[in-house]
Design an enzyme around this catalytic site. Sequence first.
Site, short mmCIF file in Angstrom:
data_model
loop_
_atom_site.label_atom_id
_atom_site.label_comp_id
_atom_site.label_asym_id
_atom_site.label_seq_id
_atom_site.Cartn_x
_atom_site.Cartn_y
_atom_site.Cartn_z
N HIS A 39 6.84 -26.31 11.69
CA HIS A 39 8.26 -26.67 11.67
C HIS A 39 8.54 -28.03 12.31
O HIS A 39 9.17 -28.90 11.71
CB HIS A 39 9.09 -25.61 12.41
CG HIS A 39 9.03 -24.25 11.81
ND1 HIS A 39 8.77 -24.03 10.48
CD2 HIS A 39 9.22 -23.01 12.35
CE1 HIS A 39 8.79 -22.74 10.23
NE2 HIS A 39 9.05 -22.11 11.34
N LYS B 60 10.99 -20.00 23.38
CA LYS B 60 11.70 -18.72 23.28
C LYS B 60 12.43 -18.43 24.59
O LYS B 60 12.07 -18.94 25.64
CB LYS B 60 10.73 -17.59 22.95
CG LYS B 60 10.16 -17.69 21.54
CD LYS B 60 9.33 -16.47 21.21
CE LYS B 60 8.86 -16.50 19.75
NZ LYS B 60 9.99 -16.40 18.80
N ARG C 252 0.80 -1.22 0.00
CA ARG C 252 0.00 0.00 0.00
C ARG C 252 0.83 1.27 0.00
O ARG C 252 0.34 2.33 -0.36
CB ARG C 252 -0.93 0.01 1.22
CG ARG C 252 -2.06 -0.99 1.14
CD ARG C 252 -2.95 -0.92 2.35
NE ARG C 252 -2.24 -1.30 3.56
CZ ARG C 252 -2.78 -1.32 4.77
NH1 ARG C 252 -4.05 -0.94 4.94
NH2 ARG C 252 -2.09 -1.71 5.82
N HIS D 32 10.02 -22.60 5.83
CA HIS D 32 11.43 -22.40 5.51
C HIS D 32 12.33 -23.45 6.16
O HIS D 32 13.45 -23.69 5.70
CB HIS D 32 11.88 -20.99 5.89
CG HIS D 32 12.00 -20.75 7.36
ND1 HIS D 32 10.94 -20.33 8.13
CD2 HIS D 32 13.05 -20.89 8.21
CE1 HIS D 32 11.35 -20.20 9.39
NE2 HIS D 32 12.62 -20.53 9.46
N ASP E 42 2.69 -21.49 16.27
CA ASP E 42 3.77 -20.82 15.55
C ASP E 42 4.87 -21.78 15.13
O ASP E 42 5.50 -21.58 14.09
CB ASP E 42 4.36 -19.71 16.43
CG ASP E 42 5.36 -18.85 15.69
OD1 ASP E 42 5.02 -18.36 14.60
OD2 ASP E 42 6.48 -18.65 16.20
N GLU F 143 15.18 -21.11 20.82
CA GLU F 143 15.44 -19.74 20.41
C GLU F 143 15.85 -18.92 21.63
O GLU F 143 15.29 -19.09 22.71
CB GLU F 143 14.19 -19.11 19.79
CG GLU F 143 13.67 -19.81 18.55
CD GLU F 143 12.44 -19.13 18.00
OE1 GLU F 143 12.57 -18.34 17.05
OE2 GLU F 143 11.34 -19.36 18.54
N LYS G 170 3.55 -19.33 6.28
CA LYS G 170 2.87 -19.87 7.46
C LYS G 170 2.60 -18.71 8.42
O LYS G 170 3.30 -17.69 8.38
CB LYS G 170 3.71 -20.97 8.10
CG LYS G 170 5.04 -20.50 8.73
CD LYS G 170 4.91 -20.28 10.23
CE LYS G 170 6.22 -19.94 10.86
NZ LYS G 170 6.12 -19.53 12.28
N LYS H 259 16.21 -25.84 4.82
CA LYS H 259 17.52 -25.85 5.47
C LYS H 259 18.32 -27.07 5.00
O LYS H 259 17.78 -28.17 4.89
CB LYS H 259 17.35 -25.85 6.99
CG LYS H 259 16.79 -24.54 7.54
CD LYS H 259 16.70 -24.57 9.05
CE LYS H 259 16.16 -23.26 9.60
NZ LYS H 259 17.07 -22.13 9.37
#
Length: 513
Positions: A258, A358, A67, A196, A253, A234, A166, A200
């Site tokens: 994954h 996380k 936009r 993704h 998530d 992570e 995703k 890998k």
Amino acid sequence: MTDGTLLDTPSRLLGSPAAGSRRVASFDYVVVGGTGDLTFRKLLPALYYSHSEGLIDGKSRIIGASRSELSGDDYRTRVVESLKRFLPASDYDEDTVASFVRRIDYVATDATDPDGWRNLAAFLGEDDTKVRVFYLATSPDLFGPICQRLKEAGLVSPLARVVLEKPIGRDLKTALEINRQVGAVFEESAIYRIDHYLGKETVQNLLALRFANALFEPVWNSRYIDHIQITVAETVGLEGRGGYYNRSGALRDMVQNHLLQMLCLVAMEPPSHLENEGVRDEKLKVLRALDPICGQDVIHRTVRGQYRAGAINGQAVPGYLDEPGIEGESNTETFVGLRAEVHNWRWAGMPFYIRTGKRLPVKASEVVIQFRPVPHSIFPGYGNDKLQPNKLVVRVQPNEGMHLHLMTKEPGPGGLRLREAVLNLSFSDTFKQRFPDAYERLLMDVVRGNPTLFMRRDEVEAAWRWCEPILDGWEEYSVKPKPYMAGSWGPSAAVAMIERDGRSWHDDAAVGR
């Protein structure tokens, strides 16, 4: 835009061999959401590397669409700035960047406006001989409407393809609706649902490890393997995505896509071939064979966690509830631990332990294949409890490689002394070349028309059918996230879950090093 022949420059920065037959057909790559973080951080650097290696011909174009009212020059300036920021300094080459940005343009396009696609249609023209890719780096709730707008604007050419980021929905119902809307415009063969992690190098190497080596496949089953662990850790927090993440959580998530995809590659049967649908057919069988975690099983076979303030690498970090974008109390999980089982002849009775979170102490993704102990020790003074079972560790990131743990004799006289030793295959030491980012492979696979590393519609829906009862069970039995300190390995309940089975997580302190 300049003449195409000026764009097709060979690589000088990577020392890559000539592309030859690897070069893809001419394409127009339209990135809808072309001013977003994903585009600048991942997609454009990936396309830059493909350009620098000579994979992209001179007639191909990359078009950002969003936009924002920008000119083509304004957008190209942003692209150059982002490449300086996100590329390693050693890979940033002024001449290569200059030739790359000459193939880039921008068209202001409002995804929600029925008339917002006319400029894009005029820019692309009516050439049906080029592959036309629409990469939707947008919110999933826009996937269906955008595809409908593309159809109405006459942009769905015979060689058109659409790429969906995703997550595909936030539950089974929304996933089914997104698939229905997108499928009403594009054939399934033209829909590329990207994960993704499947791009890998080490994840792809799982296929080579299993099916290109006669050593492992005969023992790749519950008769010889005690259990399998999959860890994706992570160190980061929300990275400015508080609004999205608070509506999602770690199960939606990370696990639904994954981790389940990695589990499928580890557990699948050998496909008859890699082309067409062979790999995806076998992955679907694994998803359908997963033992459901329903009702009160969620209390015993799952762990939810949420990080509190702590420290990572000596640096203090806030707790989840203090992150920007999180207001008030929240039951969103930032850690998930699961005990899964695949009910088929190969894996019956053998557990898969999965964890992701996380603000864990290190960034690491790995698969651990824990073999069973020897049935009987013949070494004096060494009972079976002192002989360490063999273990294969597949490191996805960082320090990509494979490590095989074996028992061996210590050198020297004075008796037979055994110790565990590790055979270490470091990909960086062995191949001595740059490891491409996952998006590099996947973006070009879309142009090639190779769907192997993308999720099929029935895969996405099967994954949601397995995950949704866990979400429902957490709500039904009020399973709240257990607190864990940032910089730790998650809630103590995750340790208790695996230790109830007489097992332990693989070398927590060493993972990722």
